[in-house]
Write a protein that holds these residues in place. Structure first.
Motif, PDB file in Angstrom:
ATOM      1  N   PRO A 125     -56.264  -6.925  20.825  1.00  0.00           N
ATOM      2  CA  PRO A 125     -57.539  -6.935  20.092  1.00  0.00           C
ATOM      3  C   PRO A 125     -57.417  -7.476  18.676  1.00  0.00           C
ATOM      4  CG  PRO A 125     -56.695  -4.692  20.293  1.00  0.00           C
ATOM      5  CD  PRO A 125     -55.834  -5.557  21.165  1.00  0.00           C
ATOM      6  N   GLU A 126     -56.216  -7.506  18.130  1.00  0.00           N
ATOM      7  CA  GLU A 126     -56.023  -7.990  16.771  1.00  0.00           C
ATOM      8  C   GLU A 126     -55.784  -9.496  16.715  1.00  0.00           C
ATOM      9  OE1 GLU A 126     -56.434  -6.050  14.148  1.00  0.00           O
ATOM     10  OE2 GLU A 126     -56.912  -4.420  15.537  1.00  0.00           O
ATOM     11  N   ALA A 127     -55.520 -10.112  17.862  1.00  0.00           N
ATOM     12  CA  ALA A 127     -55.118 -11.524  17.825  1.00  0.00           C
ATOM     13  C   ALA A 127     -55.492 -12.230  19.121  1.00  0.00           C
ATOM     14  CB  ALA A 127     -53.621 -11.641  17.574  1.00  0.00           C
ATOM     15  N   SER A 128     -56.781 -12.439  19.350  1.00  0.00           N
ATOM     16  CA  SER A 128     -57.219 -13.161  20.545  1.00  0.00           C
ATOM     17  C   SER A 128     -56.820 -14.632  20.439  1.00  0.00           C
ATOM     18  CB  SER A 128     -58.738 -13.056  20.709  1.00  0.00           C
ATOM     19  OG  SER A 128     -59.112 -11.720  20.943  1.00  0.00           O
ATOM     20  N   TRP A 129     -56.416 -15.184  21.570  1.00  0.00           N
ATOM     21  CA  TRP A 129     -56.024 -16.593  21.631  1.00  0.00           C
ATOM     22  C   TRP A 129     -56.901 -17.318  22.635  1.00  0.00           C
ATOM     23  CZ3 TRP A 129     -52.396 -19.361  18.873  1.00  0.00           C
ATOM     24  CH2 TRP A 129     -51.607 -18.607  17.992  1.00  0.00           C
ATOM     25  N   ILE A 130     -57.241 -18.555  22.315  1.00  0.00           N
ATOM     26  CA  ILE A 130     -58.006 -19.417  23.215  1.00  0.00           C
ATOM     27  C   ILE A 130     -57.111 -20.594  23.578  1.00  0.00           C
ATOM     28  CG2 ILE A 130     -60.030 -20.909  23.427  1.00  0.00           C
ATOM     29  CD1 ILE A 130     -61.361 -18.928  21.358  1.00  0.00           C
ATOM     30  N   TRP A 131     -56.929 -20.799  24.895  1.00  0.00           N
ATOM     31  CA  TRP A 131     -56.018 -21.825  25.400  1.00  0.00           C
ATOM     32  C   TRP A 131     -56.797 -22.865  26.200  1.00  0.00           C
ATOM     33  CZ3 TRP A 131     -50.848 -22.041  24.259  1.00  0.00           C
ATOM     34  CH2 TRP A 131     -50.286 -20.904  23.664  1.00  0.00           C
ATOM     35  N   LEU A 132     -56.609 -24.130  25.867  1.00  0.00           N
ATOM     36  CA  LEU A 132     -57.238 -25.243  26.570  1.00  0.00           C
ATOM     37  C   LEU A 132     -56.206 -25.887  27.486  1.00  0.00           C
ATOM     38  CD1 LEU A 132     -58.837 -24.809  23.861  1.00  0.00           C
ATOM     39  CD2 LEU A 132     -59.373 -27.247  23.955  1.00  0.00           C
ATOM     40  N   SER A 133     -56.560 -26.073  28.751  1.00  0.00           N
ATOM     41  CA  SER A 133     -55.671 -26.737  29.710  1.00  0.00           C
ATOM     42  C   SER A 133     -56.000 -28.222  29.753  1.00  0.00           C
ATOM     43  CB  SER A 133     -55.834 -26.127  31.105  1.00  0.00           C
ATOM     44  OG  SER A 133     -55.448 -24.766  31.100  1.00  0.00           O
ATOM     45  N   LEU A 134     -55.006 -29.051  29.483  1.00  0.00           N
ATOM     46  CA  LEU A 134     -55.209 -30.496  29.417  1.00  0.00           C
ATOM     47  C   LEU A 134     -54.341 -31.195  30.458  1.00  0.00           C
ATOM     48  CD1 LEU A 134     -55.173 -30.975  25.542  1.00  0.00           C
ATOM     49  CD2 LEU A 134     -57.153 -30.728  27.038  1.00  0.00           C
ATOM     50  N   PRO A 135     -54.749 -32.375  30.904  1.00  0.00           N
ATOM     51  CA  PRO A 135     -53.937 -33.109  31.884  1.00  0.00           C
ATOM     52  C   PRO A 135     -52.685 -33.683  31.231  1.00  0.00           C
ATOM     53  CG  PRO A 135     -55.814 -34.424  31.210  1.00  0.00           C
ATOM     54  CD  PRO A 135     -56.007 -33.071  30.591  1.00  0.00           C
TER      55      PRO A 135
END
Length: 298
Positions: A125-135
């Motif tokens: 809850p202190e450090a959410s990460w958003i990850w994008l998957s790329l080709p």
């Protein structure tokens, strides 16, 4: 006194690839962009004058959860890492996307470059990460003529190692320099650089060094796209996967565990950090923080 127009748009100003306000790369997010014309989106992007503005609307193709478009002050672009991180951050922080401390949330975004899978990791809850998957991407060396022209625009010697390459994902050119001093002292001729990039069909130019500020980072970079309205981008997520992929292909990441960290923006006073993971499908990851929110009148 003039009455404000009815039904203003909610807008959010977000700093991406950082957890500190006034660092990283700023993006404006318009989370309810349904009904806006292309012209209106371009005018809004020009007005707020961030490197990119993200517009979210309902998806129009099967298999997508929503549609996401990115505009610089001058043009619409095919892919933007930091504005995507900013957009998903807004949707999570406002409760539009429900997350869980127990599992990852996977979204599929309709974009100009196809369906973009995104993973939201809110298990901490202190450090959410958003990850994008790329080709995966491939690399094409520049011709001697292209290389000479580019290095002249950058004010670099005619010999750099490895030789500059252009990636197949964004058509960004990767140029290496020996150390941080050479990188920070770089003073490109932006007019000539913009003309050359436009003529060659390049999106931007990434100049990097494996000499870094922090021991855990694998590269420090600067990114220029003057013909797109971005003289220098503070932190460029979308070039990070190609850069790390290139370093890996050149054997320069042997023994380095994934994910790795890239540095950018320190010379502009907007330090940001991007994570890249090539363990399976290439991914770039970042965090974000909201700086402002308000109303925009059309």
């Amino acid at each position: 006194m003039t009455r404000p127009p009815a039904n203003p748009l909610q807008v959010y100003w977000v700093d991406a690839f950082t957890r500190d306000r006034f660092r990283g790369n700023a993006a404006v997010v318009v989370p309810q962009a349904e009904g806006l014309t292309d012209e209106q989106m371009q005018l809004i992007a020009r007005e707020v004058n961030c490197s990119e503005t993200a517009f979210i609307s309902p998806a129009t193709v099967p298999g997508a959860d929503m549609r996401l478009r990115w505009f610089t002050p001058k043009i619409e672009v095919d892919l933007c890492g930091h504005a995507t991180v900013a957009a998903l951050h807004v949707l999570v922080s406002t409760g539009v996307i429900k997350t869980s401390l127990e599992s990852l949330q996977i979204m599929h975004l309709q974009t100009r470059s196809g369906i973009l899978p995104v993973t939201i990791d809110a298990t901490d809850p202190e450090a959410s990460w958003i990850w994008l998957s790329l080709p995966p991407c491939q690399f094409q060396p520049l011709s001697q003529e292209q290389g000479r022209g580019l290095l002249a625009c950058l004010g670099l010697s005619s010999q750099v190692e490895p030789e500059p390459v252009v990636d197949s994902l964004n058509r960004d050119v990767l140029v290496a320099v020996d150390n941080l001093s050479s990188l920070s002292d770089l003073q490109p001729d932006f007019t000539s650089l913009g003309h050359l990039a436009s003529q060659q069909g390049w999106r931007g130019i990434c100049v990097y060094s494996q000499d870094t500020l922090e021991v855990d980072s694998v590269a420090h970079l600067r990114f220029f796209a003057p013909h797109c309205g971005i003289t220098e981008d503070p932190v460029t997520g979308s070039v990070s996967v190609p850069l790390v992929s290139f370093l890996q292909q050149k054997g320069q990441l042997e023994g380095v565990a994934m994910p790795v960290t890239l540095e950018q923006g320190d010379g502009l006073g907007r330090s940001g950090r991007v994570r890249v993971d090539l363990s399976e499908q290439p991914q770039l990851g970042g965090q974000a923080i909201t700086v402002m929110q308000g109303e925009l009148y059309l």
